[in-house]
Design an enzyme around this catalytic site. Structure first.
Site, short mmCIF file in Angstrom:
data_model
loop_
_atom_site.label_atom_id
_atom_site.label_comp_id
_atom_site.label_asym_id
_atom_site.label_seq_id
_atom_site.Cartn_x
_atom_site.Cartn_y
_atom_site.Cartn_z
N CYS A 126 -4.84 0.36 -0.35
CA CYS A 126 -4.81 1.83 0.59
C CYS A 126 -5.92 2.35 0.77
O CYS A 126 -6.66 2.70 -0.02
CB CYS A 126 -3.78 2.70 -0.62
N HIS A 175 4.85 0.57 -0.36
CA HIS A 175 3.41 0.50 -1.12
C HIS A 175 3.61 1.23 -2.80
O HIS A 175 4.44 2.14 -2.79
CB HIS A 175 2.38 1.04 -0.35
#
Lengths: 313, 313
Positions: B240, B209
């Site tokens: 997120c 990520h």
């Protein structure tokens, strides 16, 4: 690979950041932002560009800004100067160092400064003479060093030629700028290695843009080839003129946080930089572009969940 | 360091991306997006998660989606399964492989799956038995492998313990997920090196990520330690949950473009992925998050300036 050498970050928000902001930033605001950045622990800040007010209206108050900021003996102030007039103003303003700028490709040079790379180099001669006379430190830079938005690939020979010319001027501190974010880690490593071999006495720095998401990877690649000097911009101020809306300068807080997370010391206070970035964000919410302003530091942990929420998976 | 080994990208947008989108994506749209992704050249796509509809309502039509997509013998379809019921659905739907998921830390495991890591491992036993009986390929994953948003540092011993348990189940393909973007290149290199030493027969992949801007740097660090399998999400879909608004999954177009620029072949068509990402952007403009959607490829050159604009510097 160990990550034991410290890095030295030059903060360029007051120059590269401010110049890309369309709305007028009042002089007092510029001064306040620079003062906050001076307190962060940077050893060098690029405070402004002494350009013609018509070229970059946003920086027309450069002289006034330099008069009003709070100087610190620990922070060198660097300014960009495009010509003799700019250098004279920089000397009068009492900066510690000036930076010369040119483009690696003729197309970008013509677009940006209305002259070829060779003509830009020729124009440096009277600047260098005056700087020597006035004992002003001079550094150089090379825009679009890792790729030109008009020509694509920039041959290493162009960079070598420009470095030779800088060397002939006595300028051995050179910033390699990925102006439109066309570098990648392999290209950074190859280019830096070859330039360091050819110019072992030079101090090269990297000025990286995150246009295509590779800026931090490029910084790490440069570090792994021995580069320890990097530019960055608090709040990520500074866009890409060839791709409106795209990311520009790597944000100082992202670069500093990333290095520190790797165990590489920057000797800059990440918390103070984040505070400065938040201050800039309040004033110029549309101009900031940084990961840390959205996500916080890795060390900003969330509270542990108390009730064990049943999510049904 | 040479960059000669090809990489293999698994597209996870239809699972990790879709599940983070709040507005309902109609089944037909999901099918169309997956069909476009199947055409890009990926060897593997994570098509869905067979979870309880109440847990992730967005993926409640997983069975129907799998019925309607256009299969290709060149593309393996992987699905996440949290329990025996999910595995049964995955088998009925005819996926090629299932993925098990657990968290490296108890806090994240409790928050995400309402059980400790040990309890999650125990729940794998009946799944493994059924998968073996049905000759279904099984891969594993470890969420928050490089840092937990509640606990911070995840000790390497946790990862080693989990890999040993996976090994005991006969699962040797394991995805290391930086679920909340807490990894950095040094941590990736250290972790990958130690796990590869301890589990030389494993195939590790990285699921990265870009929460703090380091995803591509982390991918390069992993590659330099021998990792060739990476997950990514077209359009950068997937955020997120611990930092609303922050970046999530590295965008497939950014990862593929970056690798290809370095001379590392992905065998995926960057142009087709970009087309798919643009299609997703049209449908879900607020969900996409990718550099290339804003800036284009490095090879998308601008027209050379004809009139030599005088900018006055």
């Amino acid at each position: 690979m160990d990550y034991k050498r410290d890095v030295i970050i030059t903060e360029v928000c007051p120059r590269d950041g401010f110049q890309s902001v369309k709305e007028w930033i009042p002089t007092g605001t510029k001064v306040e932002i620079i003062n906050r950045l001076i307190d962060c622990g940077y050893r060098q800040i690029e405070v402004t560009s002494f350009v013609h007010p018509k070229a970059i209206p946003q920086l027309q108050d450069a002289d006034e800004v330099l008069k009003r900021i709070k100087r610190s003996k620990n922070v060198k102030l660097r300014a960009l100067v495009p010509n003799v007039r700019g250098l004279e103003r920089a000397i009068a303003a009492g900066v510690d160092k000036v930076k010369l700028m040119l483009s690696a490709s003729d197309s970008h040079s013509l677009s940006n400064a209305n002259c070829t790379t060779e003509q830009a180099l020729e124009r440096f001669t009277p600047l260098i003479e005056l700087a020597k006379e006035k004992k002003m430190d001079v550094s150089g830079s090379i825009s679009v060093a890792f790729g030109c938005p008009f020509e694509g690939e920039v041959p290493i020979e162009r960079l070598t030629m420009i470095c030779e010319r800088y060397e002939s001027f006595g300028v051995t501190e050179v910033s390699l700028a990925d102006t439109t974010g066309m570098a990648n880690p392999a290209k950074i490593k190859n280019t830096v290695r070859r330039l360091k071999e050819s110019f072992p006495d030079f101090t090269f720095s990297l000025h990286l843009h995150n246009t295509r998401g590779m800026a931090f990877a490029n910084a790490v690649a440069g570090y792994e080839e021995g580069i320890i000097h990097f530019d960055s911009s608090a709040g990520g101020l500074g866009g890409c003129p060839y791709a409106p809306g795209a990311s520009g300068n790597i944000a100082s807080e992202d670069l500093i946080h990333g290095f520190e997370e790797m165990g590489i010391r920057t000797n800059v206070s990440i918390d103070k930089v984040l505070d400065a970035a938040k201050y800039i964000q309040q004033l110029l919410p549309h101009a900031v572009d940084s990961f840390l302003l959205k996500a916080g530091k890795c060390s900003d942990l969330s509270a542990k969940p108390k009730g064990q929420k049943k999510v049904g998976v």
